[in-house]
Scaffold this motif. Structure first.
Motif, PDB file in Angstrom:
ATOM      1  N   VAL A   1     -36.776  11.535  52.218  1.00  0.00           N
ATOM      2  CA  VAL A   1     -37.238  12.659  51.409  1.00  0.00           C
ATOM      3  C   VAL A   1     -37.821  13.739  52.321  1.00  0.00           C
ATOM      4  O   VAL A   1     -38.633  13.448  53.193  1.00  0.00           O
ATOM      5  CB  VAL A   1     -38.303  12.163  50.400  1.00  0.00           C
ATOM      6  CG1 VAL A   1     -39.042  13.315  49.764  1.00  0.00           C
ATOM      7  CG2 VAL A   1     -37.642  11.316  49.323  1.00  0.00           C
TER       8      VAL A   1
ATOM      9  N   HIS B   1     -40.362  15.686  44.603  1.00  0.00           N
ATOM     10  CA  HIS B   1     -40.300  14.231  44.848  1.00  0.00           C
ATOM     11  C   HIS B   1     -41.596  13.529  44.467  1.00  0.00           C
ATOM     12  O   HIS B   1     -41.579  12.392  44.003  1.00  0.00           O
ATOM     13  CB  HIS B   1     -39.961  13.957  46.322  1.00  0.00           C
ATOM     14  CG  HIS B   1     -40.871  14.635  47.304  1.00  0.00           C
ATOM     15  ND1 HIS B   1     -42.083  14.109  47.678  1.00  0.00           N
ATOM     16  CD2 HIS B   1     -40.732  15.807  47.974  1.00  0.00           C
ATOM     17  CE1 HIS B   1     -42.658  14.934  48.546  1.00  0.00           C
ATOM     18  NE2 HIS B   1     -41.868  15.969  48.742  1.00  0.00           N
TER      19      HIS B   1
ATOM     20  N   THR C   1     -35.780  17.536  42.421  1.00  0.00           N
ATOM     21  CA  THR C   1     -34.645  16.823  41.827  1.00  0.00           C
ATOM     22  C   THR C   1     -33.506  17.817  41.552  1.00  0.00           C
ATOM     23  O   THR C   1     -33.762  19.007  41.322  1.00  0.00           O
ATOM     24  CB  THR C   1     -35.037  16.150  40.497  1.00  0.00           C
ATOM     25  OG1 THR C   1     -35.360  17.166  39.542  1.00  0.00           O
ATOM     26  CG2 THR C   1     -36.231  15.232  40.682  1.00  0.00           C
TER      27      THR C   1
ATOM     28  N   TRP D   1     -38.419   7.356  47.199  1.00  0.00           N
ATOM     29  CA  TRP D   1     -39.190   8.504  46.704  1.00  0.00           C
ATOM     30  C   TRP D   1     -40.567   8.618  47.353  1.00  0.00           C
ATOM     31  O   TRP D   1     -41.327   9.530  47.034  1.00  0.00           O
ATOM     32  CB  TRP D   1     -39.308   8.433  45.182  1.00  0.00           C
ATOM     33  CG  TRP D   1     -37.994   8.671  44.532  1.00  0.00           C
ATOM     34  CD1 TRP D   1     -37.128   7.716  44.057  1.00  0.00           C
ATOM     35  CD2 TRP D   1     -37.354   9.931  44.314  1.00  0.00           C
ATOM     36  NE1 TRP D   1     -35.990   8.308  43.557  1.00  0.00           N
ATOM     37  CE2 TRP D   1     -36.104   9.668  43.705  1.00  0.00           C
ATOM     38  CE3 TRP D   1     -37.720  11.253  44.581  1.00  0.00           C
ATOM     39  CZ2 TRP D   1     -35.217  10.689  43.346  1.00  0.00           C
ATOM     40  CZ3 TRP D   1     -36.833  12.275  44.218  1.00  0.00           C
ATOM     41  CH2 TRP D   1     -35.609  11.972  43.621  1.00  0.00           C
TER      42      TRP D   1
END
Length: 456
Positions: free
Chosen positions: A73, A111, A79, A49
């Motif tokens: 990411v 994120h 999400t 993350w």
């Protein structure tokens, strides 16, 4: 006379990784009375993350000598699950009051909000004091005793501290592997690719749409990343085409709301004039092919003498996706299943491992564990399910979580959490553009917050 319970044993345990799995593993192991050291190669918690605009020098990430970037990411990532069902069970992922303005209050946040939640969790439970940051694990292997035999449940860990370049060699009773699986890309096989002149890359190295301005881009894949990135790139690209193995051979559909974003069947071949031919008969001239084809489980540090292998992305043999029978309970894995609600599952797996290590929760014999694994593999084969889907759960995760909870003596997954996961899936398929911002499961949200008030 009642049988006397065996005394709780405390062990010295190494946890590899300080992402969502490693953090809750550390907390549960310490709660159970074990002493814990967490190895983390980055300088902060959060694992996958942690957003970085760095990408790898090899756009396909296949060069084994490349400098690896430990995050996949992309800038616009939000999400695909609502925050209420995502959080650890006793540390709800709610909108935090009294924290900085930079937080994202949306129900399907970015994120950066997930990272902030994991940082809050680490702070709340004082986990950072157990972590050695910027320390990479180089090797994990069974320790050999002075007689030349392998010590029971002892593991030798070699680690390297980034700053001082100091190599450290230590012995632990047990190792819990939490290194994630979003780093080592899987690639699609494309006939003719060796002579195709365009640019090839994996979504692991995608961050922002800008580099694709005015280009024709083909993405391969049918999961969340292909879906998100195709829409992201469509804002600037000349054309975007998404090829997918699970689509019918004649598929050729324009995405609603877009004039230049098409869905296709799989690529049939590519050619040295830059063209891409799809199974549906369409041929287009393409600048970039992006593989949004997922990742491989990868444990480059782990030496088990063939007792744990990765074969077509099946990590095995693993009892309940956690313990390899040859080393149970001294070696375990958290976070192997996919298509799941990850954080609450990591928490249950962690509770189970911690209790098994202390002797509070019994494990079946090695033979019984192997027999159960064999039966599972035979069932998958009989159902025609490929090895690479061994760890895919989907709806079966709730049965699995229920089993873990019963082993640990804790309450099973809340009904609202399960319903929220299922209704979100239905909405995502029906309204892929808007499901993150429009929903109608308000009754489930209020049930969630009712439960959360118990932890306030």
């Amino acid at each position: 006379m009642a049988p006397s319970l065996s005394p709780i044993r405390s062990h010295h345990v190494a946890v590899i990784g300080a992402g969502a799995a490693g953090l809750v593993a550390a907390r549960e192991l310490r709660r159970e009375g074990h002493s814990v050291v967490v190895f983390e190669r980055q300088k902060q918690v959060g694992g996958t993350w942690i957003y970085t605009d760095h990408i790898e020098p090899d756009p396909l990430s296949v060069d084994p000598t490349r400098s690896v970037v430990h995050s996949s990411v992309y800038g616009s990532l939000r999400t695909n699950l609502p925050r209420e069902c995502m959080g650890y069970r006793d540390f709800p992922f709610t909108i935090r009051s009294g924290v900085s303005e930079s937080r994202d209050p949306r129900r399907f946040p970015s994120h950066s909000e997930v990272l902030a939640y994991l940082q809050d969790f680490a702070k709340e439970f004082a986990i950072e004091e157990m972590i050695r940051f910027e320390t990479a694990v180089v090797k994990v292997a069974p320790a050999v005793d002075s007689d030349g035999g392998e010590g029971i449940g002892k593991w030798r860990i070699e680690s390297m501290e980034k700053e001082k370049k100091v190599r450290c060699d230590e012995i632990y009773d047990a190792v819990v592997v939490c290194n994630g699986h979003y780093i080592e890309p899987r690639l699609a096989e494309i006939p003719g690719i060796s002579s195709w002149p365009g640019k090839e890359m994996h979504s692991h190295n995608y961050r922002t749409p800008e580099p694709f301005r005015d280009q024709v881009v083909v993405l391969i894949g049918n999961s969340a990343s292909a879906d998100d990135i195709s829409r992201d790139i469509a804002r600037v690209a000349k054309e975007v085409h998404v090829a997918c193995r699970s689509n019918e051979a004649d598929t050729f559909i324009k995405r609603p709301g877009y004039s230049h974003l098409w869905m296709h069947s799989m690529i049939e071949s590519v050619h040295e004039d830059g063209s891409v031919v799809f199974q549906n008969g369409k041929t287009i001239s393409v600048d970039v092919i992006m593989h949004c084809t997922g990742y491989k489980y990868h444990f480059p540090f782990l030496e088990t003498n063939g007792n744990v292998t990765v074969d077509d992305n099946r990590v095995g043999p693993l009892y309940k996706d956690v313990f390899p029978p040859a080393f149970a309970p001294w070696l375990s894995f958290i976070g192997i299943p996919w298509k799941v609600v990850p954080f609450p599952m990591f928490e249950l797996q962690s509770k189970w491992i911690a209790g098994v290590l202390s002797g509070r929760i019994p494990l079946p014999s090695k033979e019984d564990m192997l027999m159960e694994i064999k039966t599972l593999y035979a069932t998958l084969e009989a159902q025609g399910i490929a090895k690479r889907y061994t760890h895919q759960m989907g709806i079966t995760q709730f049965e699995y979580n229920h089993w873990l909870a019963s082993q640990c003596g804790c309450s099973e997954t809340e009904e609202w959490r399960k319903e929220m996961y299922l209704t979100t899936g239905v909405r995502k398929r029906a309204h892929p553009e808007t499901y993150r911002d429009e929903w109608d499961d308000h009754h489930l949200v209020s049930q969630a917050y009712q439960d959360f008030s118990l932890y306030a």
